[in-house]
Design a protein around this motif. Sequence first.
Motif, PDB file in Angstrom:
ATOM      1  N   MET A 187      38.361  32.418  33.010  1.00  0.00           N
ATOM      2  CA  MET A 187      36.988  32.783  33.349  1.00  0.00           C
ATOM      3  C   MET A 187      36.126  31.552  33.625  1.00  0.00           C
ATOM      4  O   MET A 187      35.161  31.631  34.391  1.00  0.00           O
ATOM      5  CB  MET A 187      36.377  33.614  32.223  1.00  0.00           C
ATOM      6  N   GLN A 188      36.475  30.436  33.032  1.00  0.00           N
ATOM      7  CA  GLN A 188      35.775  29.189  33.338  1.00  0.00           C
ATOM      8  C   GLN A 188      35.900  28.854  34.821  1.00  0.00           C
ATOM      9  O   GLN A 188      34.959  28.331  35.442  1.00  0.00           O
ATOM     10  CB  GLN A 188      36.358  28.052  32.493  1.00  0.00           C
ATOM     11  N   ASN A 195      41.293  27.677  38.467  1.00  0.00           N
ATOM     12  CA  ASN A 195      40.653  28.183  39.676  1.00  0.00           C
ATOM     13  C   ASN A 195      41.494  27.933  40.920  1.00  0.00           C
ATOM     14  O   ASN A 195      41.469  28.717  41.865  1.00  0.00           O
ATOM     15  CB  ASN A 195      39.272  27.565  39.850  1.00  0.00           C
ATOM     16  N   PHE A 217      34.576  39.269  24.690  1.00  0.00           N
ATOM     17  CA  PHE A 217      34.899  38.747  26.012  1.00  0.00           C
ATOM     18  C   PHE A 217      34.007  39.374  27.073  1.00  0.00           C
ATOM     19  O   PHE A 217      33.403  38.673  27.907  1.00  0.00           O
ATOM     20  CB  PHE A 217      36.370  39.036  26.322  1.00  0.00           C
ATOM     21  N   SER A 258      35.845  38.381  41.238  1.00  0.00           N
ATOM     22  CA  SER A 258      34.952  38.712  40.124  1.00  0.00           C
ATOM     23  C   SER A 258      35.731  39.419  39.029  1.00  0.00           C
ATOM     24  O   SER A 258      36.826  39.951  39.259  1.00  0.00           O
ATOM     25  CB  SER A 258      33.807  39.608  40.601  1.00  0.00           C
ATOM     26  N   LEU A 259      35.163  39.426  37.831  1.00  0.00           N
ATOM     27  CA  LEU A 259      35.736  40.155  36.702  1.00  0.00           C
ATOM     28  C   LEU A 259      35.147  41.550  36.675  1.00  0.00           C
ATOM     29  O   LEU A 259      33.926  41.722  36.687  1.00  0.00           O
ATOM     30  CB  LEU A 259      35.419  39.441  35.386  1.00  0.00           C
ATOM     31  N   HIS A 291      39.820  32.744  28.476  1.00  0.00           N
ATOM     32  CA  HIS A 291      38.520  32.068  28.589  1.00  0.00           C
ATOM     33  C   HIS A 291      38.582  30.947  29.609  1.00  0.00           C
ATOM     34  O   HIS A 291      37.623  30.712  30.365  1.00  0.00           O
ATOM     35  CB  HIS A 291      38.087  31.537  27.223  1.00  0.00           C
ATOM     36  N   SER A 293      38.278  44.227  31.239  1.00  0.00           N
ATOM     37  CA  SER A 293      39.170  43.461  30.370  1.00  0.00           C
ATOM     38  C   SER A 293      39.652  44.352  29.239  1.00  0.00           C
ATOM     39  O   SER A 293      39.020  45.348  28.878  1.00  0.00           O
ATOM     40  CB  SER A 293      38.463  42.219  29.810  1.00  0.00           C
ATOM     41  N   CYS A 330      42.559  38.503  25.761  1.00  0.00           N
ATOM     42  CA  CYS A 330      41.262  37.821  25.780  1.00  0.00           C
ATOM     43  C   CYS A 330      41.244  36.586  24.874  1.00  0.00           C
ATOM     44  O   CYS A 330      40.236  36.279  24.236  1.00  0.00           O
ATOM     45  CB  CYS A 330      40.151  38.787  25.371  1.00  0.00           C
ATOM     46  N   LEU A 362      36.868  31.186  37.324  1.00  0.00           N
ATOM     47  CA  LEU A 362      36.685  32.297  38.256  1.00  0.00           C
ATOM     48  C   LEU A 362      35.424  32.173  39.123  1.00  0.00           C
ATOM     49  O   LEU A 362      35.476  32.536  40.307  1.00  0.00           O
ATOM     50  CB  LEU A 362      36.696  33.631  37.505  1.00  0.00           C
ATOM     51  N   VAL A 377      41.362  41.584  33.307  1.00  0.00           N
ATOM     52  CA  VAL A 377      42.015  40.597  32.459  1.00  0.00           C
ATOM     53  C   VAL A 377      42.676  41.304  31.280  1.00  0.00           C
ATOM     54  O   VAL A 377      42.027  42.076  30.567  1.00  0.00           O
ATOM     55  CB  VAL A 377      41.014  39.538  31.958  1.00  0.00           C
ATOM     56  N   TYR A 434      31.287  37.557  29.523  1.00  0.00           N
ATOM     57  CA  TYR A 434      31.557  37.390  30.953  1.00  0.00           C
ATOM     58  C   TYR A 434      31.189  38.598  31.801  1.00  0.00           C
ATOM     59  O   TYR A 434      31.204  38.500  33.039  1.00  0.00           O
ATOM     60  CB  TYR A 434      33.038  37.065  31.166  1.00  0.00           C
TER      61      TYR A 434
END
Length: 331
Positions: free
Chosen positions: A28-29, A285, A53, A38-39, A25, A42, A20, A31, A17, A57
Amino acid sequence: MNYSQPTTHHLPIKFGVIGCGRIAHRFMQGLPEVPGASLAASWSRRAETVNAFAGQYGGIACSSLDELLASDIDAVYLATLPDSHAEYCIRALHAGKHVLCEKPATINLPQLDKVLAVVKETGLLFMEGMKPPFYPLYVKLKKHLKSDPIGDVGYVRAGSSVADISNDHPNFSYELAGGSLMGIGIYEAFLAIDWLGSTQAVQAMGHFGPTGIDTFAIFQTKHSGGYAQVYTGFDLHGKGDALISGTLGHITIHKNWWNPGRATIDYLDGRSVEINEPFIAGGLNYETIHFCDLIRNCATESPIIPHEMSRQMIAMIDEARKQVGLKFIGE
């Protein structure tokens, strides 16, 4: 055209990412709702935001963009402001990473064409993060109209003016290529082009705030299939719906139309059809699922937000800015 291209497997896709802030955010909510994604890393221009961040996460908090692009990631989600989109997209593509870039894809059409030239050179996937068409409501609405149409669509009216944004919001920054046309108008450009086809003419007016960006603008457009009238703003309260008119009826996508959850179709014969399709996890998403499926299918562009649509959207905003009188640094 289908609104997804599902695959039979969930090849893991690791995201990096870039940026940030608020929209990262929200990304990521959503993902955790994206199978196989996956993350991994960042980075932000502000060290304090990337550390927070990553602490929230997971993944690596990178100290530079080069570090992030050299890390073990497959794709980047670019969540910075438009001023840096072209540069970061090109660097990510040259580093061998697929790119999901927040809207608007770049400041202007010449910048976007430079990015698309690198896409062609590298054979990687580039997609603008234009979220509305991926929402379940929008997908269900399009499906319904195939069997119960409203005839030929000839008019679109939409808009949003959000008067409660704090004065320190990046959308007020001239240096970061803010303004209502860039931040909100790009959504309306999508809606008009999606329902009415290519743009043939633009007429725009607007006014500026103290920071040098447009705080309210209206524009009307002529398309191959009809006409659109839209508004965007930060100094009036007008969170809105969208109207799509055809020869056999009209559609109201209820507010907030750009995060669609409910629509009403009123037909010329007196029938009224309600479509309710709530979204989950912030809504980003759905576009991310589509993006990941495109990677797995070795695609270089989305059939829903193809590169040419991105070109037409930013070209419309370019012309509206020209008529309003908003010119960014370096243009």
